[in-house]
Motif scaffolding. Structure first.
Motif, PDB file in Angstrom:
ATOM      1  N   ALA A  15       0.830  -1.205   0.000  1.00 49.98           N
ATOM      2  CA  ALA A  15       0.000   0.000   0.000  1.00 49.98           C
ATOM      3  C   ALA A  15       0.864   1.255   0.000  1.00 49.98           C
ATOM      4  O   ALA A  15       1.682   1.455   0.896  1.00 49.98           O
ATOM      5  N   VAL A  16       0.709   2.064  -1.027  1.00 46.71           N
ATOM      6  CA  VAL A  16       1.368   3.373  -1.090  1.00 46.71           C
ATOM      7  C   VAL A  16       0.364   4.359  -1.666  1.00 46.71           C
ATOM      8  O   VAL A  16      -0.145   4.157  -2.777  1.00 46.71           O
ATOM      9  N   ASP A  17       0.083   5.419  -0.911  1.00 46.10           N
ATOM     10  CA  ASP A  17      -0.742   6.515  -1.417  1.00 46.10           C
ATOM     11  C   ASP A  17       0.048   7.789  -1.202  1.00 46.10           C
ATOM     12  O   ASP A  17       0.246   8.218  -0.058  1.00 46.10           O
ATOM     13  N   LEU A  18       0.520   8.395  -2.283  1.00 42.08           N
ATOM     14  CA  LEU A  18       1.349   9.592  -2.132  1.00 42.08           C
ATOM     15  C   LEU A  18       0.541  10.788  -1.633  1.00 42.08           C
ATOM     16  O   LEU A  18       1.111  11.819  -1.312  1.00 42.08           O
ATOM     17  N   ALA A  19      -0.782  10.638  -1.562  1.00 38.77           N
ATOM     18  CA  ALA A  19      -1.615  11.710  -1.011  1.00 38.77           C
ATOM     19  C   ALA A  19      -1.736  11.603   0.507  1.00 38.77           C
ATOM     20  O   ALA A  19      -2.361  12.455   1.133  1.00 38.77           O
ATOM     21  N   ALA A  20      -1.139  10.586   1.090  1.00 36.67           N
ATOM     22  CA  ALA A  20      -1.295  10.326   2.525  1.00 36.67           C
ATOM     23  C   ALA A  20       0.084  10.119   3.162  1.00 36.67           C
ATOM     24  O   ALA A  20       1.064   9.896   2.443  1.00 36.67           O
ATOM     25  N   PRO A  21       0.161  10.166   4.495  1.00 31.49           N
ATOM     26  CA  PRO A  21       1.452   9.889   5.139  1.00 31.49           C
ATOM     27  C   PRO A  21       1.967   8.503   4.748  1.00 31.49           C
ATOM     28  O   PRO A  21       1.175   7.586   4.533  1.00 31.49           O
ATOM     29  N   LEU A  22       3.290   8.377   4.659  1.00 28.15           N
ATOM     30  CA  LEU A  22       3.883   7.098   4.249  1.00 28.15           C
ATOM     31  C   LEU A  22       4.337   6.326   5.478  1.00 28.15           C
ATOM     32  O   LEU A  22       4.806   6.927   6.455  1.00 28.15           O
ATOM     33  N   GLY A  35      -5.097  18.771  -5.392  1.00 29.68           N
ATOM     34  CA  GLY A  35      -4.811  17.333  -5.405  1.00 29.68           C
ATOM     35  C   GLY A  35      -3.458  17.057  -6.039  1.00 29.68           C
ATOM     36  O   GLY A  35      -2.680  16.227  -5.541  1.00 29.68           O
ATOM     37  N   ALA A  36      -3.155  17.753  -7.124  1.00 26.59           N
ATOM     38  CA  ALA A  36      -1.874  17.558  -7.804  1.00 26.59           C
ATOM     39  C   ALA A  36      -0.729  17.937  -6.868  1.00 26.59           C
ATOM     40  O   ALA A  36       0.278  17.233  -6.773  1.00 26.59           O
ATOM     41  N   ASP A  37      -0.887  19.048  -6.144  1.00 27.88           N
ATOM     42  CA  ASP A  37       0.172  19.475  -5.233  1.00 27.88           C
ATOM     43  C   ASP A  37       0.352  18.468  -4.096  1.00 27.88           C
ATOM     44  O   ASP A  37       1.481  18.157  -3.699  1.00 27.88           O
ATOM     45  N   THR A  38      -0.762  17.946  -3.600  1.00 31.51           N
ATOM     46  CA  THR A  38      -0.696  16.972  -2.499  1.00 31.51           C
ATOM     47  C   THR A  38       0.112  15.739  -2.911  1.00 31.51           C
ATOM     48  O   THR A  38       0.929  15.229  -2.142  1.00 31.51           O
ATOM     49  N   VAL A  39      -0.118  15.260  -4.136  1.00 33.74           N
ATOM     50  CA  VAL A  39       0.537  14.022  -4.581  1.00 33.74           C
ATOM     51  C   VAL A  39       1.941  14.298  -5.134  1.00 33.74           C
ATOM     52  O   VAL A  39       2.926  13.707  -4.686  1.00 33.74           O
ATOM     53  N   MET A  40       2.023  15.215  -6.116  1.00 34.86           N
ATOM     54  CA  MET A  40       3.272  15.352  -6.870  1.00 34.86           C
ATOM     55  C   MET A  40       4.303  16.229  -6.176  1.00 34.86           C
ATOM     56  O   MET A  40       5.486  16.171  -6.505  1.00 34.86           O
ATOM     57  N   HIS A  41       3.839  17.073  -5.221  1.00 37.17           N
ATOM     58  CA  HIS A  41       4.795  17.890  -4.465  1.00 37.17           C
ATOM     59  C   HIS A  41       4.984  17.301  -3.063  1.00 37.17           C
ATOM     60  O   HIS A  41       6.020  16.710  -2.769  1.00 37.17           O
ATOM     61  N   SER A  42       3.919  17.406  -2.231  1.00 34.79           N
ATOM     62  CA  SER A  42       4.088  16.941  -0.843  1.00 34.79           C
ATOM     63  C   SER A  42       4.388  15.446  -0.779  1.00 34.79           C
ATOM     64  O   SER A  42       5.244  15.009   0.004  1.00 34.79           O
ATOM     65  N   ALA A  48       3.258  28.301 -18.718  1.00 30.78           N
ATOM     66  CA  ALA A  48       2.403  29.306 -19.375  1.00 30.78           C
ATOM     67  C   ALA A  48       1.940  28.820 -20.749  1.00 30.78           C
ATOM     68  O   ALA A  48       0.901  29.265 -21.253  1.00 30.78           O
ATOM     69  N   GLU A  49       2.703  27.901 -21.358  1.00 28.23           N
ATOM     70  CA  GLU A  49       2.323  27.391 -22.685  1.00 28.23           C
ATOM     71  C   GLU A  49       1.225  26.333 -22.596  1.00 28.23           C
ATOM     72  O   GLU A  49       0.666  25.927 -23.610  1.00 28.23           O
ATOM     73  N   HIS A  50       0.951  25.850 -21.377  1.00 26.07           N
ATOM     74  CA  HIS A  50      -0.121  24.856 -21.176  1.00 26.07           C
ATOM     75  C   HIS A  50      -0.959  25.258 -19.966  1.00 26.07           C
ATOM     76  O   HIS A  50      -0.912  24.587 -18.927  1.00 26.07           O
ATOM     77  N   PRO A  51      -1.736  26.361 -20.081  1.00 30.26           N
ATOM     78  CA  PRO A  51      -2.494  26.841 -18.919  1.00 30.26           C
ATOM     79  C   PRO A  51      -3.425  25.777 -18.356  1.00 30.26           C
ATOM     80  O   PRO A  51      -3.657  25.737 -17.133  1.00 30.26           O
ATOM     81  N   ASP A  52      -3.917  24.885 -19.204  1.00 26.25           N
ATOM     82  CA  ASP A  52      -4.810  23.816 -18.730  1.00 26.25           C
ATOM     83  C   ASP A  52      -4.094  22.875 -17.763  1.00 26.25           C
ATOM     84  O   ASP A  52      -4.729  22.259 -16.899  1.00 26.25           O
ATOM     85  N   LEU A  53      -2.780  22.757 -17.906  1.00 29.24           N
ATOM     86  CA  LEU A  53      -2.007  21.822 -17.072  1.00 29.24           C
ATOM     87  C   LEU A  53      -1.160  22.550 -16.025  1.00 29.24           C
ATOM     88  O   LEU A  53      -0.339  21.920 -15.354  1.00 29.24           O
ATOM     89  N   ALA A  54      -1.362  23.867 -15.898  1.00 28.54           N
ATOM     90  CA  ALA A  54      -0.429  24.666 -15.086  1.00 28.54           C
ATOM     91  C   ALA A  54      -0.350  24.173 -13.636  1.00 28.54           C
ATOM     92  O   ALA A  54       0.740  24.102 -13.059  1.00 28.54           O
ATOM     93  N   GLY A  55      -1.496  23.816 -13.047  1.00 29.45           N
ATOM     94  CA  GLY A  55      -1.479  23.363 -11.652  1.00 29.45           C
ATOM     95  C   GLY A  55      -0.642  22.105 -11.498  1.00 29.45           C
ATOM     96  O   GLY A  55       0.168  21.982 -10.570  1.00 29.45           O
ATOM     97  N   ILE A  56      -0.831  21.173 -12.415  1.00 27.61           N
ATOM     98  CA  ILE A  56      -0.067  19.915 -12.376  1.00 27.61           C
ATOM     99  C   ILE A  56       1.418  20.209 -12.598  1.00 27.61           C
ATOM    100  O   ILE A  56       2.288  19.669 -11.902  1.00 27.61           O
ATOM    101  N   ILE A  57       1.694  21.081 -13.558  1.00 21.46           N
ATOM    102  CA  ILE A  57       3.103  21.375 -13.878  1.00 21.46           C
ATOM    103  C   ILE A  57       3.795  22.035 -12.680  1.00 21.46           C
ATOM    104  O   ILE A  57       4.917  21.668 -12.316  1.00 21.46           O
ATOM    105  N   HIS A  58       3.119  22.994 -12.035  1.00 19.06           N
ATOM    106  CA  HIS A  58       3.729  23.649 -10.867  1.00 19.06           C
ATOM    107  C   HIS A  58       3.955  22.632  -9.745  1.00 19.06           C
ATOM    108  O   HIS A  58       4.989  22.667  -9.074  1.00 19.06           O
TER     109      HIS A  58
END
Ligand SMILES: NC(=O)c1ccc[n+]([C@@H]2O[C@H](COP(=O)([O-])OP(=O)(O)OC[C@H]3O[C@@H](n4cnc5c(N)ncnc54)[C@H](OP(=O)(O)O)[C@@H]3O)[C@@H](O)[C@H]2O)c1
Length: 204
Positions: free
Chosen positions: A41-48, A71-78, A106-116
């Motif tokens: 079990a691994v959920d990157l959105a939760a404590p490991l 959600g993107a920040d929770t998983v891909m950053h934190s 800036a070239e993909h505003p639709d994906l900006a949150g995920i990219i950041h």
């Protein structure tokens, strides 16, 4: 050797699991829904679990982020930062699958949150102290792997086979020449000599 593939149930992750097992390595599949004793079990959105990396020799992270910014920040950053901290404490190499356009949101505003979120996760891994490789695939396809083209500087656009991404991730896991390096990955004309290709890259 024993490796953990977080996202090993996914389309790219499955190739990595198969390839590592084919090379004779033991593999644990990290998934939010483990089904057998070869998955955990691994959920990157939760404590490991602090013991997640006990007995593990290296980790591939190939996780699809949620579409919303938080959600993107929770998983891909934190989540990536928590994993990197665990890996650093045990000096375990991490190969992170990111994407192109990390420096050009800036070239993909639709994906900006995920990219950041991905950019922040990349940086957390770089500064964690864990040995790492960051692979930025271009747009994924289900075509069979052919050759590879590696770039740095995040200027291009194109496509890459999921199978090739998995091969690159496995090669990065097995070859320390890839450590401290970030590169973009595209389909290319020639099958790569991975250690030579990694050696030719500039370190971060
Ligand atoms: N689509 C593109 O063109 C493109 C371009 C560049 C990069 N990428 C990136 O390349 C990677 C591979 O993509 P793909 O299409 O092969 O992936 P995929 O088939 O969508 O698989 C995604 C994986 O993410 C795992 N996952 C999702 N949320 C998770 C969480 N909170 N914690 C742990 N695992 C989680 C899922 O595992 P479980 O459901 O079993 O938990 C699944 O195995 C992804 O990072 C993707 O974002 C995609």
């Amino acid at each position: 050797m024993k490796y953990l593939v977080i996202g090993g149930t996914g389309r790219t992750g499955r190739y990595a699991v198969t390839e590592l097992r084919g090379l004779g390595h033991e593999v644990l599949v990290g998934t939010r829904r483990p089904r057998d004793d070869q998955s955990v079990a691994v959920d990157l959105a939760a404590p490991l679990d602090a013991r997640l990396l006990t007995g593990i020799d290296g980790v591939i992270v190939t996780v699809e982020p949620p579409l919303d910014d938080k959600g993107a920040d929770t998983v891909m950053h934190s989540g990536v930062a928590r994993l990197a901290e665990l890996a650093a404490a045990q000096h375990i190499p991490v190969v992170l699958i990111s994407q192109i356009y990390i420096t050009r949101a800036a070239e993909h505003p639709d994906l900006a949150g995920i990219i950041h979120a991905r950019a922040a996760g990349e940086q957390a891994l770089r500064t964690s102290g864990a040995p790492y490789t960051i692979i930025r695939p271009s747009w994924l396809t289900n075509s069979p792997a052919t050759g590879a083209h590696l770039e740095q500087g995040d200027r291009g656009d194109g496509q890459v086979s999921r199978e090739l991404v998995a091969r690159a991730a496995v090669a990065a896991l097995l070859h320390p020449e890839s450590h401290s390096k970030t590169f973009e990955l595209y389909d290319g004309p020639t099958p790569p000599d991975w250690p030579a290709a990694f050696t030719a890259l500039t370190a971060d």
